[in-house]
Structures are given as C-alpha cells and as structure tokens.
Design a protein around this motif. Structure first.
Motif, mmCIF file in Angstrom:
data_model
loop_
_atom_site.group_PDB
_atom_site.id
_atom_site.type_symbol
_atom_site.label_atom_id
_atom_site.label_comp_id
_atom_site.label_asym_id
_atom_site.label_seq_id
_atom_site.Cartn_x
_atom_site.Cartn_y
_atom_site.Cartn_z
ATOM 1 N N ASP A 80 61.860 21.398 -68.711
ATOM 2 C CA ASP A 80 61.041 22.542 -68.339
ATOM 3 C C ASP A 80 59.705 22.017 -67.814
ATOM 4 O O ASP A 80 59.009 21.291 -68.517
ATOM 5 C CB ASP A 80 60.818 23.432 -69.557
ATOM 6 C CG ASP A 80 60.109 24.726 -69.221
ATOM 7 O OD1 ASP A 80 59.610 24.860 -68.078
ATOM 8 O OD2 ASP A 80 60.050 25.607 -70.098
ATOM 9 N N PRO A 81 59.335 22.358 -66.588
ATOM 10 C CA PRO A 81 58.060 21.874 -66.047
ATOM 11 C C PRO A 81 56.866 22.256 -66.914
ATOM 12 O O PRO A 81 55.873 21.549 -66.950
ATOM 13 C CB PRO A 81 57.963 22.547 -64.675
ATOM 14 C CG PRO A 81 59.351 22.930 -64.324
ATOM 15 C CD PRO A 81 60.067 23.156 -65.612
ATOM 16 N N ALA A 82 56.982 23.339 -67.638
ATOM 17 C CA ALA A 82 55.872 23.758 -68.494
ATOM 18 C C ALA A 82 55.648 22.776 -69.633
ATOM 19 O O ALA A 82 54.546 22.686 -70.164
ATOM 20 C CB ALA A 82 56.130 25.145 -69.050
ATOM 21 N N ASP A 83 56.694 22.027 -70.007
ATOM 22 C CA ASP A 83 56.541 21.053 -71.085
ATOM 23 C C ASP A 83 55.668 19.870 -70.672
ATOM 24 O O ASP A 83 55.120 19.179 -71.524
ATOM 25 C CB ASP A 83 57.905 20.528 -71.543
ATOM 26 C CG ASP A 83 58.724 21.594 -72.234
ATOM 27 O OD1 ASP A 83 58.136 22.593 -72.691
ATOM 28 O OD2 ASP A 83 59.961 21.434 -72.309
ATOM 29 N N ARG A 84 55.540 19.610 -69.371
ATOM 30 C CA ARG A 84 54.759 18.475 -68.901
ATOM 31 C C ARG A 84 53.276 18.787 -68.761
ATOM 32 O O ARG A 84 52.470 17.902 -68.565
ATOM 33 C CB ARG A 84 55.293 17.995 -67.550
ATOM 34 C CG ARG A 84 56.662 17.339 -67.663
ATOM 35 C CD ARG A 84 57.110 16.875 -66.334
ATOM 36 N NE ARG A 84 57.423 18.095 -65.564
ATOM 37 C CZ ARG A 84 57.776 18.116 -64.301
ATOM 38 N NH1 ARG A 84 57.839 17.006 -63.627
ATOM 39 N NH2 ARG A 84 58.054 19.240 -63.697
ATOM 40 N N HIS A 85 52.945 20.042 -68.843
ATOM 41 C CA HIS A 85 51.556 20.434 -68.632
ATOM 42 C C HIS A 85 51.066 21.231 -69.824
ATOM 43 O O HIS A 85 51.791 22.043 -70.382
ATOM 44 C CB HIS A 85 51.430 21.293 -67.363
ATOM 45 C CG HIS A 85 51.911 20.597 -66.143
ATOM 46 N ND1 HIS A 85 51.212 19.589 -65.532
ATOM 47 C CD2 HIS A 85 53.053 20.745 -65.420
ATOM 48 C CE1 HIS A 85 51.880 19.152 -64.487
ATOM 49 N NE2 HIS A 85 53.013 19.838 -64.399
ATOM 50 N N ASP A 86 49.804 20.983 -70.167
ATOM 51 C CA ASP A 86 49.219 21.834 -71.190
ATOM 52 C C ASP A 86 48.627 23.066 -70.516
ATOM 53 O O ASP A 86 48.738 23.251 -69.308
ATOM 54 C CB ASP A 86 48.164 21.075 -71.996
ATOM 55 C CG ASP A 86 46.989 20.598 -71.151
ATOM 56 O OD1 ASP A 86 46.857 21.035 -69.983
ATOM 57 O OD2 ASP A 86 46.195 19.793 -71.652
ATOM 58 N N ASP A 87 48.038 23.921 -71.289
ATOM 59 C CA ASP A 87 47.499 25.152 -70.746
ATOM 60 C C ASP A 87 46.161 24.953 -70.041
ATOM 61 O O ASP A 87 45.618 25.892 -69.488
ATOM 62 C CB ASP A 87 47.326 26.189 -71.863
ATOM 63 C CG ASP A 87 48.662 26.682 -72.377
ATOM 64 O OD1 ASP A 87 49.608 26.763 -71.572
ATOM 65 O OD2 ASP A 87 48.751 26.981 -73.569
ATOM 66 N N GLY A 88 45.656 23.761 -70.063
ATOM 67 C CA GLY A 88 44.377 23.501 -69.418
ATOM 68 C C GLY A 88 43.248 23.480 -70.433
ATOM 69 O O GLY A 88 43.345 24.013 -71.536
ATOM 70 N N ALA A 89 42.184 22.844 -70.032
ATOM 71 C CA ALA A 89 41.052 22.654 -70.928
ATOM 72 C C ALA A 89 40.398 23.972 -71.318
ATOM 73 O O ALA A 89 40.018 24.170 -72.470
ATOM 74 C CB ALA A 89 40.030 21.738 -70.263
ATOM 75 N N ALA A 90 40.268 24.876 -70.381
ATOM 76 C CA ALA A 90 39.598 26.142 -70.682
ATOM 77 C C ALA A 90 40.406 26.952 -71.693
ATOM 78 O O ALA A 90 39.838 27.518 -72.637
ATOM 79 C CB ALA A 90 39.384 26.946 -69.403
ATOM 80 N N VAL A 91 41.717 26.999 -71.528
ATOM 81 C CA VAL A 91 42.548 27.754 -72.460
ATOM 82 C C VAL A 91 42.526 27.105 -73.836
ATOM 83 O O VAL A 91 42.428 27.789 -74.860
ATOM 84 C CB VAL A 91 43.994 27.881 -71.922
ATOM 85 C CG1 VAL A 91 44.913 28.510 -72.954
ATOM 86 C CG2 VAL A 91 44.006 28.684 -70.638
ATOM 87 N N ALA A 92 42.594 25.779 -73.887
ATOM 88 C CA ALA A 92 42.537 25.083 -75.173
ATOM 89 C C ALA A 92 41.207 25.352 -75.872
ATOM 90 O O ALA A 92 41.171 25.629 -77.079
ATOM 91 C CB ALA A 92 42.749 23.588 -74.968
#
Length: 188
Positions: free
Chosen positions: A110-122
């Motif tokens: 799943d491509p979503a597994d390779r990316h986090d939600d981003g610094a702002a969301v974290a």
C-alpha cells in the motif's frame, strides 16, 4: 402449503394480459417457497436472492406459456428454480476453476504505508483536543472566530486566546521534533 389453485389461475391469467399487480400477488404468494428451494440447491457463495430474481424474471418473460399444474404455478416455479440454481452452480464452479489456473497475485504494498501523514499532521495530533478543535475550525476549515465560538459554545475571547496558544504550541511541536518537521519529506 397450497394456497388454492383458483388464486394462481386467476392471477396468472391476468398477468398473462400484462397485469403487474396480479403478477405481484403471485410473486408474494410463492417467493418464500422458491427461496427456500433455491437455498437447498446452491452453494453458499451463490446469492439466493439472485436465483429467486431470475426465476421470477423467467416467469414474467414466459407468463403466456408457463404451465400451471392443477391451477397452481408453484411446480413450474420450482422446476425453473432448480434449473436456474444448476446454472448458477455451474457458473460458480467455472469461475473457481478459472481462478485456480491464475498465478497468485503478487502482494503490492500500500503506497500509504511508505509515507507518514506529514509533519504538520503529526504535530497537530500531539496537541490537546481543545487546541485541535480551535485550529481545525479556524485554520483548517477557515471559519471566523465568532463561528468557532458558536460551535464550541464558548465566548469569542476564549476562542481568540485558545487560537493564539494553539498556534504557539504547534510551532513548539516543530521545534521539539526537528526530525519530524521538514527533514522527513513533509510539506510546510
């Protein structure tokens, strides 16, 4: 359970002339029996409701030629249900055999597994619920402070102070977690 041969004979004759209500009475009278019969004949992966629908579609298509037995349409419906169930079962078996000949699919990550939600969301997730609410309403959704105050049920001054503090806390989150800010590929 016989429902009376006169009922089917009269309703079926009217259905043959195109009377949809008469056809509906026949459907209502026999749907349960046809469904129970089909359930005994088809494997679990075959939708019994589909079989019943095809049986009654065939009945409508052949409303002028379907044979009543002693004024009762149920025998014809059950024979038709048997044939439809056999066809559905054969189609399911063909489908299974086809699937068995195909090579197993490679697992695609799943491509979503390779990316986090981003610094702002974290950083946003590490804030308190009150901070998240006021930022979500005023910054993300773009509502005015007065609208946010009405939604949150607090005075507008409270929203202004919470918004100011939430922005500072969000900035502090970036300072506290520099690896999460811009170096992890997130966007500012």
């Amino acid at each position: 359970m016989r429902t009376g041969s006169g009922d089917d004979a009269e309703d079926w004759a009217a259905a043959g002339r195109g009377d949809g209500e008469a056809y509906g009475r026949v459907f209502d009278r026999h749907r349960g029996r046809v469904r129970r019969h089909a359930m005994r004949l088809v494997p679990p992966e075959v939708d019994v409701e589909d079989v019943v629908a095809v049986v009654f579609l065939e009945a409508w298509r052949r409303r002028r030629t379907a044979r009543l037995v002693d004024g009762d349409l149920l025998p014809w419906l059950l024979v038709t249900a048997t044939n439809v169930a056999r066809n559905a079962t054969r189609a399911t078996m063909r489908h299974r055999r086809l699937l068995a000949t195909l090579p197993p699919a490679e697992h695609a990550p799943d491509p979503a597994d390779r990316h986090d939600d981003g610094a702002a969301v974290a950083a946003f997730r590490r804030l308190s619920v009150a901070d998240q609410q006021v930022l979500a309403l005023c910054v993300v959704a773009g509502h005015r402070e007065a609208e946010a105050a009405a939604v949150l049920g607090v005075p507008i001054g409270t929203v202004k102070s919470r918004l100011s503090r939430a922005r500072k806390r969000l900035g502090a989150q970036f300072a506290e977690h520099p690896a999460v800010s811009t170096t992890s590929g997130g966007h500012r």
